[in-house]
Design a protein around this motif. Structure first.
Motif, PDB file in Angstrom:
ATOM      1  N   GLY A   4       0.843  -1.200   0.000  1.00  0.00           N
ATOM      2  CA  GLY A   4       0.000   0.000   0.000  1.00  0.00           C
ATOM      3  C   GLY A   4       0.873   1.243   0.000  1.00  0.00           C
ATOM      4  O   GLY A   4       2.098   1.158   0.088  1.00  0.00           O
ATOM      5  N   ARG A   5       0.212   2.376  -0.095  1.00  0.00           N
ATOM      6  CA  ARG A   5       1.008   3.618  -0.080  1.00  0.00           C
ATOM      7  C   ARG A   5       0.148   4.798   0.341  1.00  0.00           C
ATOM      8  O   ARG A   5      -1.074   4.800   0.195  1.00  0.00           O
ATOM      9  N   PHE A   6       0.846   5.815   0.870  1.00  0.00           N
ATOM     10  CA  PHE A   6       0.224   7.106   1.121  1.00  0.00           C
ATOM     11  C   PHE A   6       1.012   8.079   0.272  1.00  0.00           C
ATOM     12  O   PHE A   6       2.236   8.057   0.273  1.00  0.00           O
ATOM     13  N   ALA A   7       0.304   8.917  -0.500  1.00  0.00           N
ATOM     14  CA  ALA A   7       0.989   9.733  -1.506  1.00  0.00           C
ATOM     15  C   ALA A   7       0.591  11.210  -1.389  1.00  0.00           C
ATOM     16  O   ALA A   7      -0.150  11.736  -2.220  1.00  0.00           O
ATOM     17  N   PRO A   8       1.078  11.877  -0.346  1.00  0.00           N
ATOM     18  CA  PRO A   8       0.679  13.278  -0.174  1.00  0.00           C
ATOM     19  C   PRO A   8       1.351  14.224  -1.173  1.00  0.00           C
ATOM     20  O   PRO A   8       2.441  13.943  -1.661  1.00  0.00           O
ATOM     21  N   SER A   9       0.654  15.317  -1.468  1.00  0.00           N
ATOM     22  CA  SER A   9       1.267  16.393  -2.265  1.00  0.00           C
ATOM     23  C   SER A   9       1.737  17.441  -1.263  1.00  0.00           C
ATOM     24  O   SER A   9       0.961  17.825  -0.388  1.00  0.00           O
ATOM     25  N   PRO A  10       2.988  17.907  -1.387  1.00  0.00           N
ATOM     26  CA  PRO A  10       3.486  18.847  -0.370  1.00  0.00           C
ATOM     27  C   PRO A  10       3.006  20.281  -0.609  1.00  0.00           C
ATOM     28  O   PRO A  10       3.796  21.193  -0.820  1.00  0.00           O
ATOM     29  N   MET A  40       6.159  10.999  -1.998  1.00  0.00           N
ATOM     30  CA  MET A  40       5.933  12.438  -1.976  1.00  0.00           C
ATOM     31  C   MET A  40       5.638  12.908  -3.402  1.00  0.00           C
ATOM     32  O   MET A  40       6.495  12.817  -4.282  1.00  0.00           O
ATOM     33  N   GLU A  41       4.422  13.394  -3.614  1.00  0.00           N
ATOM     34  CA  GLU A  41       4.020  13.780  -4.976  1.00  0.00           C
ATOM     35  C   GLU A  41       4.348  15.258  -5.215  1.00  0.00           C
ATOM     36  O   GLU A  41       3.480  16.132  -5.228  1.00  0.00           O
ATOM     37  N   ASP A  42       5.648  15.472  -5.404  1.00  0.00           N
ATOM     38  CA  ASP A  42       6.162  16.849  -5.486  1.00  0.00           C
ATOM     39  C   ASP A  42       6.553  17.229  -6.916  1.00  0.00           C
ATOM     40  O   ASP A  42       7.643  17.717  -7.151  1.00  0.00           O
ATOM     41  N   ALA A 171       1.489  15.456 -15.749  1.00  0.00           N
ATOM     42  CA  ALA A 171       0.251  15.547 -14.976  1.00  0.00           C
ATOM     43  C   ALA A 171       0.218  14.467 -13.902  1.00  0.00           C
ATOM     44  O   ALA A 171       0.800  13.386 -14.063  1.00  0.00           O
ATOM     45  N   TYR A 172      -0.504  14.774 -12.835  1.00  0.00           N
ATOM     46  CA  TYR A 172      -0.699  13.818 -11.725  1.00  0.00           C
ATOM     47  C   TYR A 172      -1.123  12.448 -12.237  1.00  0.00           C
ATOM     48  O   TYR A 172      -0.597  11.422 -11.790  1.00  0.00           O
ATOM     49  N   GLN A 173      -2.074  12.397 -13.172  1.00  0.00           N
ATOM     50  CA  GLN A 173      -2.623  11.107 -13.629  1.00  0.00           C
ATOM     51  C   GLN A 173      -1.532  10.207 -14.200  1.00  0.00           C
ATOM     52  O   GLN A 173      -1.538   8.999 -13.968  1.00  0.00           O
ATOM     53  N   ALA A 175       1.876  10.530 -13.665  1.00  0.00           N
ATOM     54  CA  ALA A 175       2.918  10.248 -12.672  1.00  0.00           C
ATOM     55  C   ALA A 175       2.446   9.180 -11.679  1.00  0.00           C
ATOM     56  O   ALA A 175       3.172   8.233 -11.361  1.00  0.00           O
ATOM     57  N   VAL A 176       1.202   9.324 -11.205  1.00  0.00           N
ATOM     58  CA  VAL A 176       0.708   8.389 -10.190  1.00  0.00           C
ATOM     59  C   VAL A 176       0.588   6.979 -10.780  1.00  0.00           C
ATOM     60  O   VAL A 176       0.893   5.990 -10.110  1.00  0.00           O
ATOM     61  N   SER A 177       0.198   6.876 -12.032  1.00  0.00           N
ATOM     62  CA  SER A 177       0.037   5.556 -12.655  1.00  0.00           C
ATOM     63  C   SER A 177       1.400   4.892 -12.837  1.00  0.00           C
ATOM     64  O   SER A 177       1.581   3.708 -12.519  1.00  0.00           O
ATOM     65  N   ILE A 189      -5.560   2.874  -1.180  1.00  0.00           N
ATOM     66  CA  ILE A 189      -6.644   3.274  -0.279  1.00  0.00           C
ATOM     67  C   ILE A 189      -6.526   4.782  -0.143  1.00  0.00           C
ATOM     68  O   ILE A 189      -5.499   5.289   0.331  1.00  0.00           O
ATOM     69  N   ARG A 190      -7.519   5.512  -0.607  1.00  0.00           N
ATOM     70  CA  ARG A 190      -7.411   6.980  -0.602  1.00  0.00           C
ATOM     71  C   ARG A 190      -8.800   7.592  -0.522  1.00  0.00           C
ATOM     72  O   ARG A 190      -9.812   6.889  -0.615  1.00  0.00           O
ATOM     73  N   GLY A 191      -8.832   8.919  -0.416  1.00  0.00           N
ATOM     74  CA  GLY A 191     -10.102   9.613  -0.229  1.00  0.00           C
ATOM     75  C   GLY A 191     -11.000   9.545  -1.461  1.00  0.00           C
ATOM     76  O   GLY A 191     -10.534   9.465  -2.607  1.00  0.00           O
ATOM     77  N   ASP A 193     -12.591  11.708  -2.928  1.00  0.00           N
ATOM     78  CA  ASP A 193     -12.493  12.804  -3.894  1.00  0.00           C
ATOM     79  C   ASP A 193     -11.679  12.372  -5.114  1.00  0.00           C
ATOM     80  O   ASP A 193     -11.733  13.033  -6.153  1.00  0.00           O
ATOM     81  N   LEU A 194     -10.945  11.265  -4.986  1.00  0.00           N
ATOM     82  CA  LEU A 194     -10.134  10.807  -6.122  1.00  0.00           C
ATOM     83  C   LEU A 194     -10.809   9.682  -6.905  1.00  0.00           C
ATOM     84  O   LEU A 194     -10.215   9.130  -7.835  1.00  0.00           O
ATOM     85  N   LEU A 195     -12.062   9.392  -6.549  1.00  0.00           N
ATOM     86  CA  LEU A 195     -12.762   8.285  -7.220  1.00  0.00           C
ATOM     87  C   LEU A 195     -12.780   8.464  -8.744  1.00  0.00           C
ATOM     88  O   LEU A 195     -12.546   7.519  -9.493  1.00  0.00           O
TER      89      LEU A 195
HETATM   90  N1  GLU Z   1      -1.164  13.371  -4.147  1.00  0.00           N
HETATM   91  C1  GLU Z   1      -2.600  13.231  -4.111  1.00  0.00           C
HETATM   92  C2  GLU Z   1      -3.192  14.150  -3.078  1.00  0.00           C
HETATM   93  O1  GLU Z   1      -2.505  14.546  -2.143  1.00  0.00           O
HETATM   94  C3  GLU Z   1      -3.055  11.858  -3.773  1.00  0.00           C
HETATM   95  C4  GLU Z   1      -2.752  10.894  -4.813  1.00  0.00           C
HETATM   96  C5  GLU Z   1      -3.256   9.493  -4.606  1.00  0.00           C
HETATM   97  O2  GLU Z   1      -3.440   9.031  -3.481  1.00  0.00           O
HETATM   98  O3  GLU Z   1      -3.419   8.845  -5.621  1.00  0.00           O
HETATM   99  O4  GLU Z   1      -4.354  14.457  -3.186  1.00  0.00           O
END
Ligand code: GLU
Length: 299
Positions: A4-10, A40-42, A171-173, A175-177, A189-191, A193-195
């Motif tokens: 799993g992962r947590f991927a915050p944007s700073p 870290m999604e920087d 773009a985020y889409q 990079a994240v993929s 597993i994430r919020g 809002d990203l559905l």
């Molecule tokens: N970096 C994104 C954010 O902070 C989350 C990306 C993800 O979990 O896929 O909203």
């Protein structure tokens, strides 16, 4: 094997909403004896707040959210994103788009593919956005771990979307993929809002011939007026001096109340108890097929 992962944007310190996202992804990973990574999604430098990445890592540590292995910084992964974009380009799956902002505003978020068939001479010299084709996509399906079966028609609801921005940033889409595949992530597993990002990521993963992880979208936390807690809406940073209270609060929001014997226990112990008592059912958001994940109001 679970990764799993947590991927915050700073873009600022963690607030209760982002701590909640970290806690749920952590608990799901630990409850399944999995690895939990932090990425870290920087890559969105204009939105980045100096020092926020370090602040977030310190906040995670203070709250007992101990990750495995080194943190992956997206800012060091640009060559990998470029390679993915080259691959998509070589396969004829992306194209340059120089539609004006004004025109895009009229389209109300669903790109109509106007530039798809345009051949722009010297396109490498003119800054333009690059979009991935969705006209070739079938309906995207997945069985969300919390929201149940989902299906999206990408071309009707989103249209060809940007993978490389006009300002030259990936773009985020994309990079994240690329990174979910690179890190062999099995569970995202994430919020909630990203559905609606998930069908885009599943589409890109398929085009890049990469395996797709399982996705679970958790309820988002809102303020009393029903708006998502976010940095943009000035949600306050979590107070490191109240780590135990912050964790207890997150656990309470998902219906996990630690026993009175753990009163005053450090955050890491509370999390350990919670991982042992975690069950995905606590976060299921109602009837299957429901598209909008539930939200939880906090005061
Ligand atoms: N970096 C994104 C954010 O902070 C989350 C990306 C993800 O979990 O896929 O909203």
């Amino acid at each position: 094997m679970y990764v799993g992962r947590f991927a915050p944007s700073p873009t600022g310190p963690l607030h209760l909403g982002s701590l909640f996202a970290a806690v749920t992804s952590y608990l799901d990973a630990r409850a399944h004896h999995g690895t939990w990574l932090v990425r870290m999604e920087d890559i969105d430098s204009p939105r980045e707040v100096p020092g926020a990445a370090d602040t977030i890592l310190t906040q995670l540590e203070t709250h007992g959210l101990n990750w495995d292995g080194p943190v992956l910084y997206q800012s060091r992964r640009i060559p990998a994103y470029r390679e993915a974009w080259h691959q998509l380009r070589a396969d004829g799956l992306v194209y340059p788009c120089n539609c004006s902002r004004k025109r895009l505003r009229h389209l109300e978020g669903i790109y109509d593919g106007r530039c798809r068939t345009k051949t722009a001479p010297g396109q490498d010299d003119i800054p333009c956005a690059w979009r991935v084709r969705t006209d070739i996509a079938d309906r995207v399906h997945w069985n969300d771990l919390f929201c149940g079966p989902q299906q999206f028609d990408l071309k009707q609801t989103i249209g060809d979307f940007i993978v490389l921005r006009k300002d030259g940033l990936f773009a985020y889409q994309l990079a994240v993929s690329v990174d979910d595949a690179f890190q062999s992530i099995t569970h995202v597993i994430r919020g909630g809002d990203l559905l609606d990002s998930t069908p885009r990521q599943l589409h890109l993963l398929q085009l890049l011939s990469s395996p797709a992880p399982r996705y679970g979208h958790t309820p988002i936390l809102t303020d009393s007026s029903g708006l998502k807690l976010s940095k943009q809406r000035f949600a306050p940073a979590i107070n490191p001096a109240s780590a135990q209270d912050n964790i207890t609060r997150c656990l309470g929001l998902i219906g996990l109340t630690p026993p009175t014997s753990s009163l005053g226990a450090p955050a890491s112990e509370l999390l350990q108890w919670a991982a042992e008592n975690w069950h995905r059912n606590v976060l299921k958001t109602g009837e299957s097929g429901k598209k909008t994940p539930a939200s939880i109001a906090v005061d």
